[in-house]
Scaffold this motif. Structure first.
Motif, PDB file in Angstrom:
ATOM      1  N   ALA A 127       2.698  13.777   1.720  1.00  0.00           N
ATOM      2  CA  ALA A 127       1.009  13.554   1.786  1.00  0.00           C
ATOM      3  C   ALA A 127       0.681  12.276   0.904  1.00  0.00           C
ATOM      4  CB  ALA A 127       0.442  14.892   1.404  1.00  0.00           C
ATOM      5  N   THR A 128       1.211  12.200  -0.402  1.00  0.00           N
ATOM      6  CA  THR A 128       0.727  11.198  -1.084  1.00  0.00           C
ATOM      7  C   THR A 128       1.171   9.722  -0.465  1.00  0.00           C
ATOM      8  OG1 THR A 128       1.309  12.690  -3.212  1.00  0.00           O
ATOM      9  CG2 THR A 128       1.018  10.333  -3.501  1.00  0.00           C
ATOM     10  N   GLN A 129       2.311   9.854   0.113  1.00  0.00           N
ATOM     11  CA  GLN A 129       2.629   8.477   0.534  1.00  0.00           C
ATOM     12  C   GLN A 129       2.073   8.155   1.830  1.00  0.00           C
ATOM     13  OE1 GLN A 129       7.027   9.193   1.084  1.00  0.00           O
ATOM     14  NE2 GLN A 129       7.421   8.470  -0.952  1.00  0.00           N
ATOM     15  N   VAL A 130       1.414   9.300   2.505  1.00  0.00           N
ATOM     16  CA  VAL A 130       0.595   9.201   3.785  1.00  0.00           C
ATOM     17  C   VAL A 130      -0.730   8.537   3.206  1.00  0.00           C
ATOM     18  CG1 VAL A 130      -0.776  10.248   5.577  1.00  0.00           C
ATOM     19  CG2 VAL A 130       1.768  10.868   5.172  1.00  0.00           C
ATOM     20  N   VAL A 131      -1.230   9.095   2.189  1.00  0.00           N
ATOM     21  CA  VAL A 131      -2.380   8.794   1.812  1.00  0.00           C
ATOM     22  C   VAL A 131      -2.340   7.195   1.290  1.00  0.00           C
ATOM     23  CG1 VAL A 131      -4.202   9.017  -0.089  1.00  0.00           C
ATOM     24  CG2 VAL A 131      -3.575  11.168   1.288  1.00  0.00           C
ATOM     25  N   ALA A 132      -1.164   7.018   0.672  1.00  0.00           N
ATOM     26  CA  ALA A 132      -1.047   5.553   0.100  1.00  0.00           C
ATOM     27  C   ALA A 132      -1.097   4.545   1.126  1.00  0.00           C
ATOM     28  CB  ALA A 132       0.150   5.442  -0.845  1.00  0.00           C
ATOM     29  N   ASN A 133      -0.458   4.990   2.330  1.00  0.00           N
ATOM     30  CA  ASN A 133      -0.118   3.885   3.382  1.00  0.00           C
ATOM     31  C   ASN A 133      -1.596   3.666   4.093  1.00  0.00           C
ATOM     32  OD1 ASN A 133       0.303   3.183   6.083  1.00  0.00           O
ATOM     33  ND2 ASN A 133       2.428   2.811   5.568  1.00  0.00           N
ATOM     34  N   LEU A 134      -2.422   4.776   3.990  1.00  0.00           N
ATOM     35  CA  LEU A 134      -3.580   4.822   4.881  1.00  0.00           C
ATOM     36  C   LEU A 134      -4.657   3.814   4.336  1.00  0.00           C
ATOM     37  CD1 LEU A 134      -4.109   8.528   6.049  1.00  0.00           C
ATOM     38  CD2 LEU A 134      -3.597   6.637   7.396  1.00  0.00           C
ATOM     39  N   GLN A 135      -4.450   3.696   3.040  1.00  0.00           N
ATOM     40  CA  GLN A 135      -5.281   2.718   2.243  1.00  0.00           C
ATOM     41  C   GLN A 135      -5.301   1.392   2.687  1.00  0.00           C
ATOM     42  OE1 GLN A 135      -7.551   4.566   0.536  1.00  0.00           O
ATOM     43  NE2 GLN A 135      -6.484   6.213   0.971  1.00  0.00           N
ATOM     44  N   ARG A 136      -4.183   1.147   3.407  1.00  0.00           N
ATOM     45  CA  ARG A 136      -4.027  -0.318   3.530  1.00  0.00           C
ATOM     46  C   ARG A 136      -3.887  -0.426   5.159  1.00  0.00           C
ATOM     47  NH1 ARG A 136       1.453  -0.286   1.289  1.00  0.00           N
ATOM     48  NH2 ARG A 136       0.968   1.559   0.206  1.00  0.00           N
ATOM     49  N   GLN A 137      -4.003   0.362   5.955  1.00  0.00           N
ATOM     50  CA  GLN A 137      -3.992   0.352   7.399  1.00  0.00           C
ATOM     51  C   GLN A 137      -5.409  -0.183   8.085  1.00  0.00           C
ATOM     52  OE1 GLN A 137      -1.841   0.799   9.770  1.00  0.00           O
ATOM     53  NE2 GLN A 137      -0.091   1.793   8.389  1.00  0.00           N
ATOM     54  N   GLN A 138      -5.497  -1.427   8.724  1.00  0.00           N
ATOM     55  CA  GLN A 138      -6.549  -2.000   9.378  1.00  0.00           C
ATOM     56  C   GLN A 138      -6.658  -1.210  10.468  1.00  0.00           C
ATOM     57  OE1 GLN A 138      -6.621  -6.078   8.744  1.00  0.00           O
ATOM     58  NE2 GLN A 138      -6.465  -6.056   6.631  1.00  0.00           N
ATOM     59  N   VAL A 139      -8.068  -1.003  10.726  1.00  0.00           N
ATOM     60  CA  VAL A 139      -8.348  -0.713  12.347  1.00  0.00           C
ATOM     61  C   VAL A 139      -9.407  -1.911  12.742  1.00  0.00           C
ATOM     62  CG1 VAL A 139      -9.155   0.748  13.838  1.00  0.00           C
ATOM     63  CG2 VAL A 139      -7.927   1.502  12.010  1.00  0.00           C
ATOM     64  N   HIS A 140      -9.266  -2.812  13.675  1.00  0.00           N
ATOM     65  CA  HIS A 140      -9.885  -3.860  14.072  1.00  0.00           C
ATOM     66  C   HIS A 140     -10.241  -4.614  12.972  1.00  0.00           C
ATOM     67  CE1 HIS A 140     -10.312  -1.519  17.884  1.00  0.00           C
ATOM     68  NE2 HIS A 140     -10.933  -0.661  17.237  1.00  0.00           N
ATOM     69  N   SER A 141      -9.269  -5.104  12.269  1.00  0.00           N
ATOM     70  CA  SER A 141      -9.186  -5.847  11.029  1.00  0.00           C
ATOM     71  C   SER A 141     -10.351  -5.169   9.871  1.00  0.00           C
ATOM     72  CB  SER A 141      -9.378  -6.897  11.450  1.00  0.00           C
ATOM     73  OG  SER A 141     -10.552  -7.425  12.122  1.00  0.00           O
ATOM     74  N   LYS A 142     -10.449  -4.125  10.033  1.00  0.00           N
ATOM     75  CA  LYS A 142     -11.386  -3.240   8.832  1.00  0.00           C
ATOM     76  C   LYS A 142     -10.480  -2.240   8.107  1.00  0.00           C
ATOM     77  CE  LYS A 142     -15.260  -1.989   8.698  1.00  0.00           C
ATOM     78  NZ  LYS A 142     -16.706  -1.102   9.293  1.00  0.00           N
ATOM     79  N   LEU A 143     -10.666  -2.293   6.745  1.00  0.00           N
ATOM     80  CA  LEU A 143     -10.061  -1.250   6.215  1.00  0.00           C
ATOM     81  C   LEU A 143     -11.154   0.270   6.336  1.00  0.00           C
ATOM     82  CD1 LEU A 143      -9.069  -3.186   3.023  1.00  0.00           C
ATOM     83  CD2 LEU A 143      -7.558  -1.733   4.784  1.00  0.00           C
ATOM     84  N   GLY A 167       0.169  -4.576   2.670  1.00  0.00           N
ATOM     85  CA  GLY A 167      -0.450  -4.413   1.283  1.00  0.00           C
ATOM     86  C   GLY A 167      -1.286  -5.820   1.094  1.00  0.00           C
ATOM     87  N   GLU A 168      -0.898  -6.871   1.658  1.00  0.00           N
ATOM     88  CA  GLU A 168      -1.513  -8.103   1.380  1.00  0.00           C
ATOM     89  C   GLU A 168      -2.890  -8.055   2.131  1.00  0.00           C
ATOM     90  OE1 GLU A 168       1.961  -9.220  -0.084  1.00  0.00           O
ATOM     91  OE2 GLU A 168       1.914 -10.387   1.802  1.00  0.00           O
ATOM     92  N   SER A 169      -2.896  -7.345   3.405  1.00  0.00           N
ATOM     93  CA  SER A 169      -3.946  -7.344   4.028  1.00  0.00           C
ATOM     94  C   SER A 169      -5.109  -6.806   3.579  1.00  0.00           C
ATOM     95  CB  SER A 169      -3.705  -6.629   5.360  1.00  0.00           C
ATOM     96  OG  SER A 169      -3.621  -5.288   5.052  1.00  0.00           O
ATOM     97  N   SER A 170      -5.235  -6.049   2.408  1.00  0.00           N
ATOM     98  CA  SER A 170      -6.321  -5.645   1.773  1.00  0.00           C
ATOM     99  C   SER A 170      -7.479  -6.705   1.196  1.00  0.00           C
ATOM    100  CB  SER A 170      -6.078  -4.767   0.534  1.00  0.00           C
ATOM    101  OG  SER A 170      -7.141  -4.577  -0.090  1.00  0.00           O
ATOM    102  N   SER A 212       2.355  -0.757  15.048  1.00  0.00           N
ATOM    103  CA  SER A 212       1.043  -0.852  14.528  1.00  0.00           C
ATOM    104  C   SER A 212      -0.022  -0.168  15.349  1.00  0.00           C
ATOM    105  CB  SER A 212       0.678  -2.302  14.319  1.00  0.00           C
ATOM    106  OG  SER A 212       0.810  -3.075  15.526  1.00  0.00           O
ATOM    107  N   GLU A 213       0.129  -0.055  16.382  1.00  0.00           N
ATOM    108  CA  GLU A 213      -0.974   0.549  17.648  1.00  0.00           C
ATOM    109  C   GLU A 213      -0.998   1.998  17.226  1.00  0.00           C
ATOM    110  OE1 GLU A 213      -3.640   1.399  20.136  1.00  0.00           O
ATOM    111  OE2 GLU A 213      -3.065  -0.502  19.246  1.00  0.00           O
ATOM    112  N   ALA A 214       0.261   2.654  16.841  1.00  0.00           N
ATOM    113  CA  ALA A 214       0.156   3.921  16.680  1.00  0.00           C
ATOM    114  C   ALA A 214      -0.553   4.252  15.492  1.00  0.00           C
ATOM    115  CB  ALA A 214       1.718   4.675  16.800  1.00  0.00           C
ATOM    116  N   CYS A 215      -0.087   3.304  14.325  1.00  0.00           N
ATOM    117  CA  CYS A 215      -0.763   3.655  13.041  1.00  0.00           C
ATOM    118  C   CYS A 215      -2.209   3.486  13.135  1.00  0.00           C
ATOM    119  CB  CYS A 215      -0.023   2.329  12.136  1.00  0.00           C
ATOM    120  SG  CYS A 215       1.468   2.568  11.883  1.00  0.00           S
ATOM    121  N   ALA A 216      -2.402   2.586  13.704  1.00  0.00           N
ATOM    122  CA  ALA A 216      -4.064   2.352  13.843  1.00  0.00           C
ATOM    123  C   ALA A 216      -4.750   3.738  14.577  1.00  0.00           C
ATOM    124  CB  ALA A 216      -4.352   1.212  14.749  1.00  0.00           C
TER     125      ALA A 216
END
Lengths: 591, 340
Positions: free
Chosen positions: B99-115, A399-402, B65-69
């Protein structure tokens, strides 16, 4: 009978959102800021419902918590979970319309008709359903946080439902958007103390307000099993900390308390499977407790019977919920206790200083453990479990990473997390607080079991013995004195109230005041020591401390306010003379 | 080496792809047989749950984290989110929540330190329109609402919503009769107006007139207790934020605003009174009070002083006491200004 189907249907059926559609039949539960009514929903063929009316102004709860509870509840759908048909505002009250569970809570059933507990077969039926509910909740990332017989409701057809999500929290949600509303800030919810009710509380919950995972629910589940088996939660015969004491004096009369003690002597026999199941839940180490899903496969639940069994063996001949409520409120005329803990009087639950319990499998009871220095290693381990609520923490990090979130918020987030750790450590390494509980232990003449008091603070324990001496008195006297002992800021109005019941008030008060003073001095020294050792933020010393200070300050404030009030009154007079009669707000705004 | 025994260990990418296929199927569902449809929907539910367990971990394992990315990248590589949002009403309750939880989580996932979620949403900003209008649909409101709140974590998305015509609708949404939905909308409203400071400041300055007119009349003067209570609290949060100081100065120079706040001070609800005080104090503390503000304060001086004399919080609050003392001092020292 059709209640359950009706209930599942309810998701599709929109219940009316105005109070005029409901006809209230009577009260079936009362709490500090909520009343539960039995009512008819007129447009729905006058079907019976329960309405929990929560006074939002009285419960100073953060609105975000109220919101979260409402949303959580309305998105749950499980046959063993009581959810709301709908909720809407009626002036300052929030009405939550729920299915009416005609047999009421298990706690009230036990109190009225099974004071020695239920049979194992009945317990198995109930607990299996509760495990189903728990397993569902946990899969969804929710914690219930207040599992106990008072929150287990039964319908006339024997269906069992877990109720009262007043304290439930979502692990998914707390890591999510509401960055600055992490659980720590949510520590006081509207109806119950956020972390539940002391008897049922897991050790790691008592140690830290935040390190709370699914396994804490499993602990409470184990306690509930004991509650159902014995007819009361374990340890209810022991004068523990102040909070527990208050709880006891409220729930059981003091004469009962004596009786319970004797009852304990003739122990009931329990099957090996049952004992084993409970022992698994009550492992001190949360990581060793099984999940709800695993517990369901335990042999104890293998031949569990159906809901009909409950109807035949528990519900038959039971007085109605209304009757029980009336009876109970007559008994509790002076107290505010409610018939079932649906509506919990969480106010008394705020102080907690028992460290935890060791489950004694042979005796099928819990033995209390009081926090002492030597206990620390294991405490520390439990506390670390806080970190093990992995989903939350993990989410918190990401969360913080945003980067788009502003720095301000991020900062706060982090502070929160740090705060968690800091307070956790504090709690454990806080000799003053453990000393206090030690005092208690002494006073209550409970064996401080297994833990050699580290003796790190001999002065303090000496003090405590004095404390105990002061307390020689009648039973009920004793309770009030203990209050004092625990809370050196004896000025606590609630304990004052209790002292009034006493016999020799004056000498008691004198003693207590002396005690307070010396305890305060001791505490100061301890604080100094802590500071000296470069340790923790003293500010977060202990809640009791803060309470004491708060009370002192409030007293002074009161004096100050009285004085100021007087002065202002004078000024007012003066002003009145100057201006010829103050114009009213409205008129003044006209011009 | 689980792979030896299970024929086909699915990678996160596989899971997303299959989910997408199933969603496309669900999207044009009407033309298929009943039985097949149920199977497919069941499979879809399973896939979404699997995505959730990859992202959040489960009782046995922590998320990797790799799988998440990988999952995130694949998810946003194509239009999966749009499909998911569109098909959400066709899913069952549990799957909607997953699905809601998946979408919520995806907003915060970084790929190559980018959202990458942020980039995707910027390109598909119309999705917000769908999510916001969810508040008008009792069944979908809480799901879409939760997704929406996650999406406005991204500043650009929040800016879009603030500047859209939707913003006006929130004044009604937060007073919907269904408490849970109204409360959800209120949480989103608050998030919009407090989260991204600079964006909020810009929005409030640009839209000052209509916004505060609506805010005053629809919220602060609402007949609904909880609306007033929330609104005055949020108003305090906004005005007391340093980034909104310009807006604050403007707000506390208006006698209409003062009138509203003074009425809130007189409410019987302690909670409202206290929150109202935190806004009222700004009027009193303003060092450049306009003459009409001064005259109102002077005219009501004795009443105000009397009110504050008995005014205290439940818990001890040093800051509050200090503020109160300051306000009392300010008001007591006021001299009626000559109107020029």
């Amino acid at each position: 009978m059709a209640a359950q189907e009706e209930d599942r249907e309810a998701r599709k059926v929109q219940y009316p959102l105005d109070p005029s559609s409901y006809q209230i039949l009577g009260e079936i539960g009362v709490g500090v800021s909520a009343i539960v009514y039995k009512a008819l929903c007129l447009p729905m063929n006058s079907s019976v419902v329960a309405i929990k009316a929560i006074d939002l102004d009285q419960s100073r709860a953060d609105f975000d918590n109220v919101r979260r509870e409402a949303t959580t509840m309305s998105l749950l759908s499980h046959p063993n979970i009581l959810n709301a048909h709908c909720s809407f505002l009626v002036d300052r009250r929030l009405w939550v319309v729920m299915p009416f569970m005609s047999a009421g809570s298990l706690q009230s059933i036990i109190t009225s008709s099974f004071s020695d507990g239920l049979t194992e077969s009945c317990i198995a039926v109930v607990l299996k359903d509760i495990l189903n509910a728990l397993s569902y909740l946990h899969d969804q990332g929710h914690l219930h946080r207040d599992i106990k017989a008072g929150n287990i409701l039964i319908d006339s057809n024997g269906s069992v439902k877990l109720a009262d999500f007043g304290v439930s929290a979502s692990i998914y949600e707390s890591n999510a958007a509401r960055g600055w509303y992490t659980m720590s800030s949510a520590s006081s919810l509207m109806l119950t103390d956020f972390t539940g009710t002391p008897y049922w509380m897991a050790p790691e919950v008592i140690h830290s307000h935040n390190g709370y995972g699914f396994k804490a629910d499993i602990w409470s589940f184990g306690i509930t099993a004991l509650e159902l088996a014995h007819g009361r939660p374990p340890l209810s015969h022991l004068p523990l900390s102040k909070s527990l004491l208050l709880k006891i004096t409220k729930r059981f009369r003091f004469s009962d308390y004596e009786k319970h003690k004797k009852d304990k002597q003739k122990k009931k026999k329990f099957s090996k499977a049952f004992k084993d199941m409970v022992a698994l839940c009550l492992d001190q180490d949360p990581t060793k407790r099984p999940t709800a899903g695993k517990l369901l496969k335990h042999p104890f639940f293998k031949n569990s019977k159906g809901s009909d069994f409950l109807v035949k063996n528990v519900l038959q001949g039971l007085p109605s919920v209304e009757e029980r409520f009336i009876l109970q409120s007559m008994i509790n005329k002076n107290g505010h206790d409610d018939e079932d803990d649906d509506v919990e009087d969480g106010q008394n639950v705020k102080h907690r200083r028992i460290s935890g319990w060791n489950f004694n499998e042979d005796g099928f009871e819990l033995d209390p453990v009081f926090p002492t220095e030597s206990k620390e290693p294991s405490n520390a381990k439990q506390v670390r479990f806080g970190g093990e609520t992995f989903i939350r923490n993990k989410g918190g990090e990401s969360g913080e990473s945003s980067p788009s979130s502003t720095g301000h918020i991020r900062e706060e987030n982090q502070v929160d997390i740090h705060g968690e750790n800091a307070s956790v450590q504090n709690r454990d390494s806080n000799p003053s607080s453990s000393g206090k509980v030690g005092a208690h232990c002494e006073a209550a003449s409970v064996q401080d079991r297994g833990s050699e008091p580290s003796g790190s603070n001999p002065k303090l324990s000496g003090q405590i013995e004095e404390d105990a001496k002061v307390q020689v008195g009648t039973q009920c006297e004793c309770s009030s004195v203990q209050d004092r002992g625990v809370e050196p800021g004896g000025s606590n109005p609630s304990s004052l109230g209790q002292v009034e019941v006493g016999i020799d008030r004056e000498s008691m008060l004198r003693n207590l005041l002396l005690l307070t003073k010396s305890l305060d001095e001791q505490k100061k020294k301890v604080v100094d020591l802590i500071v000296l050792l470069g340790g923790e933020e003293v500010a977060e010393l202990s809640r009791d401390d803060q309470m004491v200070q708060l009370i002192e300050k409030l007293k002074m404030d009161l004096e100050f306010e009285k004085k100021k009030n007087f002065e202002l009154e004078m000024e007012l007079e003066f002003l009145r003379l100057q201006i010829h009669g103050p114009p009213s707000l409205e008129t003044s705004l006209q011009n | 080496m689980k792979g030896l025994f299970k024929p086909k260990p699915r990678t996160p990418v596989d899971v997303v792809r299959q989910t997408r296929d199933l969603l496309m199927f669900a999207d044009r569902m009407s033309d298929t047989r009943e039985g097949k449809r149920e199977d497919k929907m069941l499979e879809l539910s399973k896939n979404i749950r699997e995505m959730k367990s990859i992202l959040y971990g489960n009782s046995e394992s922590e998320p990797v984290s790799e799988a998440c990315a990988q999952l995130t990248q694949e998810f946003f590589r194509e239009n999966t989110l749009r499909l998911l949002i569109r098909c959400l009403p066709k899913l069952n309750l549990e799957t909607r929540k997953d699905a809601t939880q998946v979408v919520a989580n995806l907003q915060r996932q970084q790929v190559h330190s980018k959202l990458i979620a942020s980039d995707y949403l910027e390109a598909n900003i119309d999705l917000m329109d769908t999510l916001i209008s969810g508040y008008e649909n009792t069944e979908m409101a809480l799901h879409y609402g939760a997704m929406l709140r996650e999406c406005i974590r991204h500043q650009s998305v929040a800016r879009y919503v603030l500047e859209s015509a939707h913003m006006k609708k929130f004044f009604d949404y937060i007073q919907l009769p269904n408490f849970d939905i109204a409360a959800d909308a209120a949480a989103t409203f608050k998030e919009l107006l407090t989260r991204h400071k600079s964006t909020v400041a810009e929005f409030l300055s640009k839209n000052y007139d209509w916004f505060f007119e609506e805010y005053n009349s629809k919220l602060l003067e609402s007949t609904n207790y909880i609306t007033r209570r929330q609104a005055v609290k949020l108003l305090g949060d906004m005005l007391l934020d340093r980034s909104n100081s310009a807006v604050m100065t403007r707000y506390v120079s208006s006698r209409d605003n003062l009138r509203i706040l003074m009425n809130l001070l007189r409410e019987s609800s302690k909670s409202i009174q206290i929150e109202a005080f935190h806004v009222f104090k700004l009027f009193a503390a303003n060092q450049n009070k306009p003459a009409d503000i001064v005259s109102i304060l002077v005219a009501n001086r004795s009443k105000l002083l009397r009110l504050f004399a008995n005014f205290k919080t439940d818990k001890e609050d040093e800051q509050f006491e200090a503020d109160k003392a300051q306000v009392v001092k300010e008001i007591a020292a006021l001299e009626p200004k000559e109107r020029t």
